[in-house]
Structures are given as C-alpha cells and as structure tokens.
Design an enzyme around this catalytic site. Structure first.
Site, mmCIF file in Angstrom:
data_model
loop_
_atom_site.group_PDB
_atom_site.id
_atom_site.type_symbol
_atom_site.label_atom_id
_atom_site.label_comp_id
_atom_site.label_asym_id
_atom_site.label_seq_id
_atom_site.Cartn_x
_atom_site.Cartn_y
_atom_site.Cartn_z
ATOM 1 N N ASN A 3 0.880 -1.164 0.000
ATOM 2 C CA ASN A 3 0.000 0.000 0.000
ATOM 3 C C ASN A 3 0.920 1.216 0.000
ATOM 4 O OD1 ASN A 3 -1.840 1.988 0.533
ATOM 5 N ND2 ASN A 3 -2.662 1.050 2.405
ATOM 6 N N ARG B 74 -2.764 -2.144 -3.352
ATOM 7 C CA ARG B 74 -4.001 -1.424 -3.068
ATOM 8 C C ARG B 74 -4.008 -0.190 -3.969
ATOM 9 N NH1 ARG B 74 -5.506 2.699 1.701
ATOM 10 N NH2 ARG B 74 -7.677 2.877 1.121
ATOM 11 N N HIS C 33 -13.140 2.199 0.620
ATOM 12 C CA HIS C 33 -13.092 1.140 1.648
ATOM 13 C C HIS C 33 -13.733 -0.153 1.135
ATOM 14 C CE1 HIS C 33 -13.266 4.430 4.983
ATOM 15 N NE2 HIS C 33 -12.017 4.067 4.824
ATOM 16 N N ARG D 20 -12.426 14.664 8.630
ATOM 17 C CA ARG D 20 -13.268 15.003 7.472
ATOM 18 C C ARG D 20 -14.695 15.266 7.910
ATOM 19 N NH1 ARG D 20 -11.785 9.851 4.020
ATOM 20 N NH2 ARG D 20 -9.685 9.765 4.850
ATOM 21 N N GLU E 95 -7.886 -5.809 5.578
ATOM 22 C CA GLU E 95 -7.812 -5.408 4.172
ATOM 23 C C GLU E 95 -6.619 -6.056 3.465
ATOM 24 O OE1 GLU E 95 -9.236 -1.001 3.787
ATOM 25 O OE2 GLU E 95 -8.734 -1.391 5.862
#
Ligand code: ADP
Length: 405
Positions: free
Chosen positions: A7, A95, A184, A245, A388
């Site tokens: 990643n 990813r 996600h 956020r 993940e």
C-alpha cells in the site's frame, strides 16, 4: 504460494508478506517519511510459532525505489527475513484507491491497466499517483512476479444509477465521470464475506449494512451480497463524520466560505478534509482521546460524539429503507471493533426496526467475530475485525489463478 501486499502512499510503503497456505503473515512493516530528512523502516518477521522479531532502521530513503529495495533486503535478510530469495514471491498485490468505472474487480496489471489508473488521477489526485509509483517500483524490483491491482472502488461498482448519480447536469457524468464511487470497498467486501461465513448463509442471499469506522469512515448497503449504496461519494469526503473530514455538508458551504471569508477552493478543501470532523468540533481526531475528553467533562467532545453517532444512526435507517429487508448490521475497523460506546450510541432506540443491541454483550467483544445483538433481535448486530491486507492477498491469489488458467 507467497504474495506480497503493498500500500503505497505519497511518503510511505506499507507491506505484508503472506504465505497463502494458511494463510498466514510471514512479515510486515512500513517504510515512512520517504524523501524526508530522516526516514524510518519498521520491519517485523513473524515466526510460525506466532513470535515475532522487529527491526527498526532510521535511514535516509531518497525515493520509493530505494524504499522498496530496502524492504526487499529485509525480506531476504538471514536474521529478519522471511524468504531466501525474492523470486519466491509469485505476485505483488497493490491497493489502488481509485479504479473509476473501468474496474469492477481485481485485475492483473498491464500497460492498459496503468493507463486507466492514470486516467483516474483527477478523481484521486492524492492517492492514485503514489499507487502508480508503487506499481512501477514493484515491477522493477520483482520482475518475475505478477502485479495485481485491488481497487478500493471496485466493490461499489454494482451500485445502481439512482444511488450513484448526482442530480446535476447529466453531461458532467457522461463527459467527466462525476458520480458517487465509494471507497473502503476491500474492507466492506471482506467483512460481508466473513458475516456470511458466521451466519452460515450464502452471501448472495444476505442483506447487510456494513459500517467501517477507522480514521476514515463509511457505510455500505449490501443487497443479496452486492453493494447497492455507500456513504462516500466521488471522493472520500462525503458521508459520515470522520476523524478530520466533515462528511456530508450543504454543497453551498464552499460558496459561503468564498463569499464571506474569501477562502479559496484549496483552503476549503483543506478545511473540510483536514480540519473538520471530530477534530473540527472538539480539537482531536483520535476517538480514544475524544472519549477520554468526554469522560473528563468536556462538552465539545460530547457534542462531537453525538454528531458522529447520530450520522451513523441516520444512515442505518436510510439503508434499511433502501434494502427493505435486513439480516445484519456489521461494525468494523478501529472504532467499530473497539468502541462499545459508539456502537451503543448508534444502535440504541432501533428496536422497532428489529435491531436490538445487547448492552452486556456489546461490552464483551473479543478478538474474533462477536454477536452483540440481543437473542430476540430480528437483525443480528456483529462486530467483525477487518483485514484489508488479507483480502488483497486473497483477491490477488484468485486473479492469478484465473490468469494462469
Ligand atoms: P485507519 O483508518 O488509519 O486504518 P483504524 O481502523 O486503525 O484507522 O482506526 C483508528 C481509530 O480507531 C482511531 O480514531 C482510534 O482512536 C480508534 N480506536 C482504536 N482503539 C480504540 C478503542 N479502544 N476505543 C475507541 N476508539 C479506538
């Protein structure tokens, strides 16, 4: 079969090496602050008995290529390494944040795929460029391995038009591909599959609401195993309240900020992405600290938590309506897996919808899957740890098996 999952961020490379027989993690780590004055690599070798050894290197890493070369040196190191030769690694799973509309599933990377990821840069200017660097570097460091892209957006490509289109001139969708994409996806797909295993039911017959609450946060409505709606939008800014956020705001807010405070689009972007959410309301974005502040009597922390949980609860109601029939609600990621307080706050009062949380079970979750609904609840409430990296490794294995067929 050994698969390396990476990643790549703008100044970091996170990695995990899997032995797919098991599957088990053989080594993991992260190179960070790449390109800065002092970089750091933290590498962990995990032995078959579960014990681990750690190696930290504070060095200067000029660029991602050097970072990846150092990671490879650690992976084959006689003391800290997990393989004798890098050619034992048959595939590298990457990813990739934004696959746009081009990718509905995991894909073996070739020139065309690289061109398509490049084409999606305007949709993910912060993420796709470092993901591409990671692919380029891995191709040169592992010339004999297959490179595979696993997209954050792919799982959401089954969302129907009524849920992914914005009510703005249609040409903006046709020409610029402005629409909801969702992110996600790897995590939502992973916990949905785990829920199906736990409930002993084929995923294709299950309706689920999955709630991923990490630093970023999103929900997905899953009908008969396929995603039909999600809270993030064209970018990961939409939907739930997150660490920094804002999630959903009035779309006219940027004009107000421009007209009254003279804020530029870049400044507004930074405000909504980096200075809002939990941090904007109470000064900290780390959920553990927010809860500690609330416990110490901080009013703003209490408001931030109320806002955070209320938004989730509202979307549970909305997604229940979208799905019509609901089998389970699944909480996952750092906050979803570890905060009984948040889980309680957003599940309380939903008994009439058949969603009944058991407050005692909610406090007793372990490291695996936990069922926190009351025995009479029509809808199960589950806590499922996400993984993940494992999902990317599994997807990579599947893609290469199809490719070699
Ligand atoms: P990322 O999106 O970076 O992968 P994580 O899934 O690790 O993030 O989630 C990070 C969030 O999880 C942080 O806000 C952290 O405070 C929160 N968290 C971790 N453990 C707990 C806990 N025991 N209680 C409440 N929040 C927690």
């Amino acid at each position: 079969m050994k698969i390396l999952v990476i990643n790549t961020g703008s100044s970091s490379i996170k990695y995990e090496l899997f032995d797919m027989a098991g599957p088990k993690v053989m080594a993991s780590g992260m190179a960070e602050k790449i390109g800065e004055e002092e970089s750091l690599i933290i590498h962990k070798r995990i032995l078959s008995n579960g014990e681990s050894t750690e190696r930290r290197e504070a060095v200067v890493i000029a660029d991602h290529h050097e970072g990846m070369s150092r990671i490879v040196a650690l992976l084959v190191d006689t003391e800290y390494g997990a393989v004798r030769d890098k050619n034992e690694i048959v595939a590298v799973g990457h990813r990739v944040v934004h696959g746009g509309e081009a990718f509905h599933s995991t894909t073996i990377i070739d020139e065309e795929v690289i061109a398509a990821i490049k084409k999606n840069i305007p949709l993910a200017p912060l993420h796709n460029p470092p993901n591409l660097v990671g692919i380029e570097v891995a191709r040169s460091v592992f010339p004999n391995a297959l490179q595979v892209a696993v997209f954050d957006t792919a799982f959401h490509q089954t969302i129907p038009k009524r849920a992914f289109l914005y009510a703005i001139p249609f040409e903006l969708y046709e020409k610029e591909r402005v629409r909801r994409y969702g992110f996600h996806g790897t995590s939502h797909a992973y916990v949905a599959a785990r829920a199906a295993e736990y409930l002993c039911s084929p995923l294709g017959e299950l309706n689920l609401i999955t709630i991923h609450l990490g630093n970023g946060a999103s929900m997905a409505a899953i009908k008969n195993g396929k995603c039909v709606d999600t809270t993030m939008g064209m970018t990961p800014l939409a939907g739930l309240v997150m660490g920094t956020r804002s999630g959903d705001v009035d779309p006219a807010l940027p004009f107000f900020l421009a007209d009254h405070l003279g804020m530029t689009p870049r400044e507004t972007d930074a405000l909504l992405n980096k200075e809002s959410g939990l941090k904007g309301i109470c000064g900290t974005n780390d959920m553990r600290e927010v809860i500690e502040k609330m416990d110490a009597g901080d009013d703003r922390a209490k408001i931030a938590l109320d806002l955070y949980a209320y938004r989730i609860k509202k979307y549970i109601g909305a997604y229940f309506a979208a799905l019509e029939i609901l089998d389970a609600v699944v909480f996952t990621a750092g906050i979803g897996e570890n905060s009984p307080y948040i889980r309680e706050l957003c599940s309380r009062g939903l008994d009439r919808l058949g969603i009944e949380i058991d407050l005692e079970r909610n406090k007793l979750t372990g490291s695996g899957i936990s069922e926190i609904s009351s025995p009479d609840s029509q809808v199960k409430i589950l806590v499922i740890p996400t993984n993940e990296e494992l999902k990317i490794a599994q997807e990579t294995k599947k893609a290469i098996a199809n490719f070699l067929k």
